[in-house]
Design a protein around this motif. Sequence first.
Motif, mmCIF file in Angstrom:
data_model
loop_
_atom_site.group_PDB
_atom_site.id
_atom_site.type_symbol
_atom_site.label_atom_id
_atom_site.label_comp_id
_atom_site.label_asym_id
_atom_site.label_seq_id
_atom_site.Cartn_x
_atom_site.Cartn_y
_atom_site.Cartn_z
ATOM 1 N N HIS A 93 0.510 -1.078 -0.141
ATOM 2 C CA HIS A 93 0.218 0.296 -0.136
ATOM 3 C C HIS A 93 0.468 1.197 -0.479
ATOM 4 O O HIS A 93 -0.093 2.091 -0.306
ATOM 5 N N SER A 94 1.817 1.375 0.115
ATOM 6 C CA SER A 94 3.284 2.074 0.028
ATOM 7 C C SER A 94 4.265 1.854 -0.720
ATOM 8 O O SER A 94 5.265 2.526 -1.197
ATOM 9 N N CYS A 95 3.959 1.237 -2.207
ATOM 10 C CA CYS A 95 4.494 1.318 -2.877
ATOM 11 C C CYS A 95 5.316 1.970 -3.658
ATOM 12 O O CYS A 95 6.804 2.028 -3.721
ATOM 13 N N TRP A 96 4.748 3.426 -3.967
ATOM 14 C CA TRP A 96 5.173 4.525 -4.883
ATOM 15 C C TRP A 96 5.729 5.062 -3.973
ATOM 16 O O TRP A 96 6.879 5.758 -4.439
ATOM 17 N N GLY A 97 5.595 5.176 -2.050
ATOM 18 C CA GLY A 97 6.975 5.675 -1.923
ATOM 19 C C GLY A 97 8.462 5.293 -1.677
ATOM 20 O O GLY A 97 8.893 5.582 -1.507
ATOM 21 N N TRP A 98 7.309 4.092 -1.214
ATOM 22 C CA TRP A 98 9.427 3.706 -1.070
ATOM 23 C C TRP A 98 10.607 4.264 -2.899
ATOM 24 O O TRP A 98 11.653 3.989 -2.313
ATOM 25 N N THR A 99 9.149 3.536 -3.845
ATOM 26 C CA THR A 99 9.805 3.943 -5.346
ATOM 27 C C THR A 99 10.128 4.995 -4.867
ATOM 28 O O THR A 99 11.768 5.406 -5.365
ATOM 29 N N CYS A 100 10.161 6.160 -4.113
ATOM 30 C CA CYS A 100 10.127 7.518 -4.620
ATOM 31 C C CYS A 100 11.646 8.053 -3.603
ATOM 32 O O CYS A 100 12.225 8.578 -4.049
ATOM 33 N N ILE A 101 11.770 7.569 -2.647
ATOM 34 C CA ILE A 101 12.745 7.783 -2.038
ATOM 35 C C ILE A 101 13.973 6.805 -2.057
ATOM 36 O O ILE A 101 14.874 7.766 -2.244
ATOM 37 N N LEU A 102 14.325 5.379 -2.770
ATOM 38 C CA LEU A 102 15.334 4.616 -3.045
ATOM 39 C C LEU A 102 15.348 5.617 -4.643
ATOM 40 O O LEU A 102 17.072 6.143 -4.798
ATOM 41 N N CYS A 103 14.463 5.124 -5.111
ATOM 42 C CA CYS A 103 15.209 5.947 -6.577
ATOM 43 C C CYS A 103 15.245 7.061 -6.563
ATOM 44 O O CYS A 103 16.171 7.498 -7.143
ATOM 45 N N GLY A 104 14.553 7.832 -6.419
ATOM 46 C CA GLY A 104 15.209 9.624 -6.544
ATOM 47 C C GLY A 104 16.288 9.511 -5.583
ATOM 48 O O GLY A 104 17.275 10.768 -6.110
ATOM 49 N N SER A 105 16.572 8.993 -4.447
ATOM 50 C CA SER A 105 18.303 9.453 -3.999
ATOM 51 C C SER A 105 19.317 8.646 -4.977
ATOM 52 O O SER A 105 19.914 9.618 -5.081
ATOM 53 N N PHE A 106 19.169 7.604 -5.624
ATOM 54 C CA PHE A 106 19.919 7.161 -6.492
ATOM 55 C C PHE A 106 19.819 8.302 -7.550
ATOM 56 O O PHE A 106 21.520 8.297 -8.136
ATOM 57 N N ILE A 107 19.474 8.136 -7.836
ATOM 58 C CA ILE A 107 18.784 9.353 -8.981
ATOM 59 C C ILE A 107 19.638 10.631 -8.821
ATOM 60 O O ILE A 107 20.635 11.632 -9.635
ATOM 61 N N PHE A 108 19.420 11.131 -7.533
ATOM 62 C CA PHE A 108 19.827 12.700 -7.362
ATOM 63 C C PHE A 108 21.086 12.590 -7.195
ATOM 64 O O PHE A 108 21.943 12.867 -7.882
ATOM 65 N N LEU A 109 21.970 12.086 -6.595
ATOM 66 C CA LEU A 109 23.430 11.150 -6.044
ATOM 67 C C LEU A 109 24.523 10.794 -7.236
ATOM 68 O O LEU A 109 25.090 11.364 -7.199
ATOM 69 N N LEU A 110 23.596 10.105 -8.452
ATOM 70 C CA LEU A 110 24.740 9.856 -9.695
ATOM 71 C C LEU A 110 24.822 10.806 -10.568
ATOM 72 O O LEU A 110 25.141 11.159 -10.799
ATOM 73 N N SER A 111 23.141 11.870 -10.109
ATOM 74 C CA SER A 111 23.591 12.862 -11.587
ATOM 75 C C SER A 111 24.652 13.676 -11.045
ATOM 76 O O SER A 111 25.033 14.457 -11.556
ATOM 77 N N TYR A 112 24.134 14.052 -9.695
ATOM 78 C CA TYR A 112 24.650 14.918 -8.884
ATOM 79 C C TYR A 112 26.861 14.638 -8.921
ATOM 80 O O TYR A 112 28.185 15.090 -9.458
ATOM 81 N N CYS A 113 26.980 12.941 -9.084
ATOM 82 C CA CYS A 113 28.339 12.194 -9.194
ATOM 83 C C CYS A 113 28.660 12.674 -10.553
ATOM 84 O O CYS A 113 29.941 13.508 -10.521
ATOM 85 N N ILE A 114 28.029 13.070 -11.536
ATOM 86 C CA ILE A 114 28.446 12.975 -13.179
ATOM 87 C C ILE A 114 28.239 14.484 -12.979
ATOM 88 O O ILE A 114 29.129 15.355 -13.597
ATOM 89 N N SER A 115 28.032 15.434 -12.878
ATOM 90 C CA SER A 115 27.916 16.333 -13.437
ATOM 91 C C SER A 115 28.162 17.727 -12.158
ATOM 92 O O SER A 115 27.974 18.715 -12.629
ATOM 93 N N ASN A 116 28.366 17.110 -10.743
ATOM 94 C CA ASN A 116 28.687 17.957 -9.418
ATOM 95 C C ASN A 116 27.727 19.094 -9.801
ATOM 96 O O ASN A 116 27.656 20.976 -9.707
ATOM 97 N N SER A 117 26.833 19.438 -10.350
ATOM 98 C CA SER A 117 25.828 20.715 -10.187
ATOM 99 C C SER A 117 24.450 20.091 -9.001
ATOM 100 O O SER A 117 23.401 19.298 -9.556
ATOM 101 N N PHE A 118 23.551 20.471 -7.886
ATOM 102 C CA PHE A 118 23.206 20.655 -7.670
ATOM 103 C C PHE A 118 21.372 21.081 -8.222
ATOM 104 O O PHE A 118 20.490 20.054 -8.294
ATOM 105 N N ILE A 119 21.313 21.782 -9.192
ATOM 106 C CA ILE A 119 20.067 22.598 -10.052
ATOM 107 C C ILE A 119 19.792 21.211 -10.601
ATOM 108 O O ILE A 119 18.554 20.699 -10.920
ATOM 109 N N HIS A 120 21.216 20.783 -11.858
ATOM 110 C CA HIS A 120 20.729 19.249 -12.356
ATOM 111 C C HIS A 120 20.336 18.479 -11.867
ATOM 112 O O HIS A 120 19.692 17.707 -12.537
ATOM 113 N N SER A 121 20.175 17.981 -11.218
ATOM 114 C CA SER A 121 19.971 16.734 -9.903
ATOM 115 C C SER A 121 18.796 16.686 -9.292
ATOM 116 O O SER A 121 17.699 15.654 -9.787
#
Length: 315
Positions: A93-121
Amino acid sequence: MQLKFCPQQTKMDLCGLKEIFYRIYNSVSQLLHWVLVHLTDLTAGVLAHFLFRRHFHFLLSVLVMFGPVLSLWVSKYSIFGNKNHYLYRLFLHSCWGWTCILCGSFIFLLSYCISNSFIHSVRHLFRLAVTGTLWTLFRRLLSFLVDASGSCFEPLQNPTDVRRNPGELLDSDTGPLLLLREEKGKAACLKAGLQWQGCEVSDDILILSLCCLILDVLMGVFGFLMALVDLVGTVVRILFLLCVLLMSLWIFLIVCLLAHFPLFPSQLVGGALGYLGWKGLYYKGWCVLKPGWCCVGRPKALLSDNTCNTASNGK
């Protein structure tokens, strides 16, 4: 023979123990880091392989279509045959919340490691925002269709009521039902303790399929980062493995729902809507729009160092 207390000897023993524990700690840390690196590289290579990229959607479709056949072999006394099971209550009943937390954190940190830009992440997080909006619209539309196509019934408890109101009875799989009144919707009918009869679509299969597709396409990008392995930290690798485990859990829950609670038409329609919504509206619709602040292109745009400057060049 008397033993003499030697403070210097005690101090040397403590220093030796600290040195031993320090070496053990370093050895264990290096071993765990080696396992983490090789496990993430292996998993990322499998997810990025062209065979997996090409056939994952087909395998998921086959699972949703023929999954109810598993109900012929599973036991009704299985622990997963109870909707109050821990996995159902905590994740389903909270699968979308779990997906947003883990996947969102992964995408944010991954894009920040590549671009080093907070706005871009932050811009890359619009992928999840668009998918969440799509899921909300689907829920509203399906709720409207269910309320418009169904009716509210009250089960007859006394068999003599059948003789009193023969003209108001409808045959049903659960027994004779008396049409009571038109409630405002399915939620109000069930809240009143009545029964709702009408066309339904499985929300659980829809959101689980949608989450699997989103995780699959975003996790597959990690396999193309082998050349940029120095930019990827330990935290990103751990989040990647957690996302892979989460996608595996969603697939496992799909199998459990199809095997223990088979509702073939509604579950099939729910899986089809999840796939068509992701493929038609998200991946083939929003992702191919002209890059801007809210649209950052396909997930492979994470690999481009020039993605940060795409919006500014288009102004």
